[in-house]
Design a protein around this motif. Structure first.
Motif, PDB file in Angstrom:
ATOM      1  N   ILE A  21      45.641  38.425  44.101  1.00  0.00           N
ATOM      2  CA  ILE A  21      46.140  38.658  42.742  1.00  0.00           C
ATOM      3  C   ILE A  21      45.721  37.502  41.829  1.00  0.00           C
ATOM      4  O   ILE A  21      45.294  37.722  40.691  1.00  0.00           O
ATOM      5  N   PHE A  24      42.257  38.061  40.734  1.00  0.00           N
ATOM      6  CA  PHE A  24      42.135  39.068  39.677  1.00  0.00           C
ATOM      7  C   PHE A  24      42.592  38.521  38.334  1.00  0.00           C
ATOM      8  O   PHE A  24      42.101  38.936  37.299  1.00  0.00           O
ATOM      9  N   VAL A  29      35.310  37.375  36.856  1.00  0.00           N
ATOM     10  CA  VAL A  29      35.394  38.646  37.560  1.00  0.00           C
ATOM     11  C   VAL A  29      34.009  39.258  37.726  1.00  0.00           C
ATOM     12  O   VAL A  29      33.312  39.548  36.764  1.00  0.00           O
ATOM     13  N   LEU A  31      32.127  42.385  39.308  1.00  0.00           N
ATOM     14  CA  LEU A  31      32.572  43.747  39.598  1.00  0.00           C
ATOM     15  C   LEU A  31      32.459  44.143  41.067  1.00  0.00           C
ATOM     16  O   LEU A  31      33.359  44.752  41.619  1.00  0.00           O
ATOM     17  N   ALA A  34      35.139  42.470  42.768  1.00  0.00           N
ATOM     18  CA  ALA A  34      36.413  43.071  42.354  1.00  0.00           C
ATOM     19  C   ALA A  34      36.691  44.334  43.169  1.00  0.00           C
ATOM     20  O   ALA A  34      37.814  44.540  43.621  1.00  0.00           O
ATOM     21  N   VAL A  35      35.646  45.125  43.378  1.00  0.00           N
ATOM     22  CA  VAL A  35      35.850  46.365  44.139  1.00  0.00           C
ATOM     23  C   VAL A  35      36.250  46.046  45.575  1.00  0.00           C
ATOM     24  O   VAL A  35      37.187  46.627  46.123  1.00  0.00           O
ATOM     25  N   TYR A  38      39.749  44.563  45.571  1.00  0.00           N
ATOM     26  CA  TYR A  38      40.710  45.614  45.254  1.00  0.00           C
ATOM     27  C   TYR A  38      41.027  46.424  46.519  1.00  0.00           C
ATOM     28  O   TYR A  38      42.186  46.677  46.844  1.00  0.00           O
TER      29      TYR A  38
END
Lengths: 68, 370
Positions: A21, A24, A29, A31, A34-35, A38
Motif C-alpha cells: 500500500i 501505491f 508508479v 504501470l 503496479a499490475v 496489485y
C-alpha cells in the motif's frame, strides 16, 4: 512456495500488505509493476480474509503447577 | 502416667511441638493486629487480639500481602509452635486483611507505598501488541472469567495460541500462584506477546489477591505487556493500576486483546476498493499522459511540415527568378548562332545567321550591322 504461504502469520501478511500500500501511495508508479503489485495485494487480501474466517484459537493448558 | 515422666526443658518443647503438629497442623485465626513490627527488613512480629485474648505471631516479610498497620483486622494461616527460647507463637504461612474496611485500609497503605516508588506511573505503560499471536492467560480454568474471556476472544478473532496458567484467584494460595504464573511466562524462551491476568467479580476478600504487594510487583516487573481485568467495572485492584492496560471485565479484556474479525474484514474490503481505484487512476493518468504526448507529437509534426512547405514556396520563388522564360516574358531574348547562346559580339560577322528565341517562339535573322 505454497508451503511458506501457509505458514505465514496474519501479522506477516498484514506487514506485507502495508508495504504494497505504501508503494501505491508513493509517486513512482510504473504501470507494469503496479499490475504485479496489485495482483500480489489482492492475493494477500484474499489470504488474510480466509485466515480471519477460518483460523481458530488454540488453548494449551500449562502442565506446570504453581504451588511451589 | 504423664506425671511419672520427668522431662528436660528440651524434651518438653519437643513433646509440645509434636502434639501441636498432630493436633493443629494448621490454624486460621482472625483478629485485630497490634504491636506489628518488622525487624531487620526480614522478620515480622505482631499480636492478634480480641477483648479477652492476645496471641503472638512470627513470620518473614515474604508472607506479607503489603504494608500493614495496627488496628487492621487480618486473617492469618499458620501453625502453633513453642520456641525453645522465646516461648509460644504462631508461625505465619499467610496473612491477609479481612473485612472491607481493613482491606481498603491495607490497599491504601500499599497504594501509597507503590505510588511513591512510581509503579503506577503512566510513563511506564506500554501499548499492547495490535494482533497478538500468543497470549499467556493467568486465571482459574473453571471460572466464569475464563469462559467469558475465551468466548469473546473466539467471537472476535482466530489464530491465537492461548497458554493457560490455571491458578487460584482467591484465598491464601492465590497471590503466590499468580506471581509464579507471571514469572513462568516471563521465563519462557519465547515470550508470549501479551499477558492477560483476570478474574470475575467477588467480595472485597475475593479480590484482595490482586491488591497483594507480591502480585502487584510481579505485574509491574513483567517483561511481557500486561492486561489486567479484575472484578466488575467499579472494582479497581492495585494489579490493574500497575498493569500496562486495565480492562473492566474479563470480556472487556478479550475485546482489548484482539481486534474484531468483522471490523478487520470490513477494512480489508475498503483496502481492496482503494487499491482497485488507485490502479484504475494510475492507468487513466498514464492514458491521458499518452494522449497528451500524441497531441504534442502531432502538433510538432504539423509545425515541421508547415516549415517545410514555406521553405518550398520560397525556393520555388527563387527558382522562378532564375527561369529564362521569366526573363523572355519581360522582353529579353536569347540569341544563338549555330546552336550556341551568344553573350558577346566577339566573333560575329556580317551576314551571320542568328537564331532569336522570344517568350512565345523563335525567329531566324541575319547580321547587317556590328
Amino acid at each position: 512456495m505454497a508451503q511458506s504461504k501457509k505458514t505465514k502469520t496474519y501479522q506477516q501478511m498484514a506487514e506485507q500488505l502495508a508495504e504494497l500500500i505504501d508503494w501505491f501511495e508513493s509517486d513512482k508508479v510504473n504501470l507494469d509493476e503496479a499490475v504485479t503489485k496489485y495482483a500480489q495485494a489482492m492475493e494477500l487480501l484474499e489470504q488474510m480474509e480466509n485466515h480471519l474466517k477460518t483460523a481458530e484459537n488454540k488453548i494449551k493448558k500449562i502442565s506446570a503447577k504453581f504451588d511451589e | 502416667m504423664m506425671q511419672d515422666l520427668v522431662l528436660t526443658p528440651t524434651e518438653f518443647v519437643a513433646l509440645v511441638n509434636q502434639t501441636f503438629e498432630a493436633a493443629y497442623p494448621l490454624v486460621v485465626i482472625e483478629g485485630e493486629l497490634s504491636n506489628f513490627r518488622v525487624s531487620k527488613n526480614r522478620w515480622i512480629y505482631f499480636d492478634l487480639q480480641d477483648e479477652q485474648a492476645s496471641v503472638k505471631f512470627f513470620g518473614t516479610v515474604y508472607n506479607l500481602p503489603g504494608p500493614l498497620e495496627d488496628g487492621l483486622t487480618v486473617n492469618v494461616v499458620g501453625y502453633p509452635r513453642l520456641h525453645p527460647r522465646f516461648g509460644f507463637s504462631v508461625n505465619i504461612q499467610s496473612i491477609a486483611p479481612v473485612g472491607e474496611g481493613s482491606i481498603k485500609k491495607a490497599a491504601d497503605l500499599l497504594k501509597a507505598k507503590l505510588q511513591a516508588e512510581g509503579l503506577f506511573d503512566p510513563a511506564r505503560k506500554r501499548s499492547l501488541p495490535p494482533v497478538p499471536q500468543t497470549i499467556g492467560l493467568v486465571t482459574a480454568a473453571n471460572s466464569a472469567a475464563y469462559s467469558d474471556f475465551i468466548k469473546i476472544l473466539n467471537e472476535r478473532w482466530g489464530g491465537v495460541e492461548i497458554q493457560l496458567a490455571d491458578v487460584y484467584v482467591q484465598g491464601q494460595q492465590a497471590p503466590l500462584q499468580i506471581v509464579r504464573a507471571i514469572e513462568h511466562f516471563n521465563e519462557l524462551p519465547k515470550l508470549p506477546d501479551l499477558l492477560v491476568i483476570t478474574r470475575g467479580g467477588g467480595s472485597a476478600e475475593d479480590l484482595a489477591s490482586f491488591s497483594d504487594e507480591r502480585v502487584v510487583r510481579a505485574v509491574s516487573a513483567s517483561r511481557i505487556p500486561t492486561l489486567v481485568a479484575v472484578g466488575h467495572e467499579i472494582d479497581v485492584s492495585l494489579a490493574e493500576l500497575a498493569a500496562d492496560q486495565r480492562a473492566s471485565t474479563p470480556s472487556n479484556a478479550a475485546q482489548m486483546a484482539v481486534p474484531s474479525r468483522s471490523e478487520v474484514i470490513g477494512q480489508l474490503h475498503n483496502l481492496r476498493l482503494g487499491l482497485s481505484s488507485q490502479l484504475a487512476q494510475d492507468f487513466s493518468q498514464a492514458g491521458s499522459e499518452l494522449s497528451q504526448d500524441k497531441k504534442y507529437l502531432t502538433s510538432q509534426v504539423n509545425l515541421y511540415i508547415k516549415d517545410l512547405r514555406s521553405d518550398i514556396t520560397a525556393t520555388r520563388k527563387l527558382v522562378r527568378v532564375f527561369d529564362p522564360l521569366t526573363a523572355l516574358k519581360r522582353g529579353y531574348a536569347i540569341v544563338s548562332r549555330r546552336g550556341r547562346h551568344l553573350s558577346s559580339i566577339k566573333g560575329i560577322k556580317l551576314g551571320d545567321r542568328l537564331d532569336i528565341r522570344l517568350s512565345d517562339g523563335a525567329l531566324g535573322a541575319k547580321v547587317e550591322e556590328i
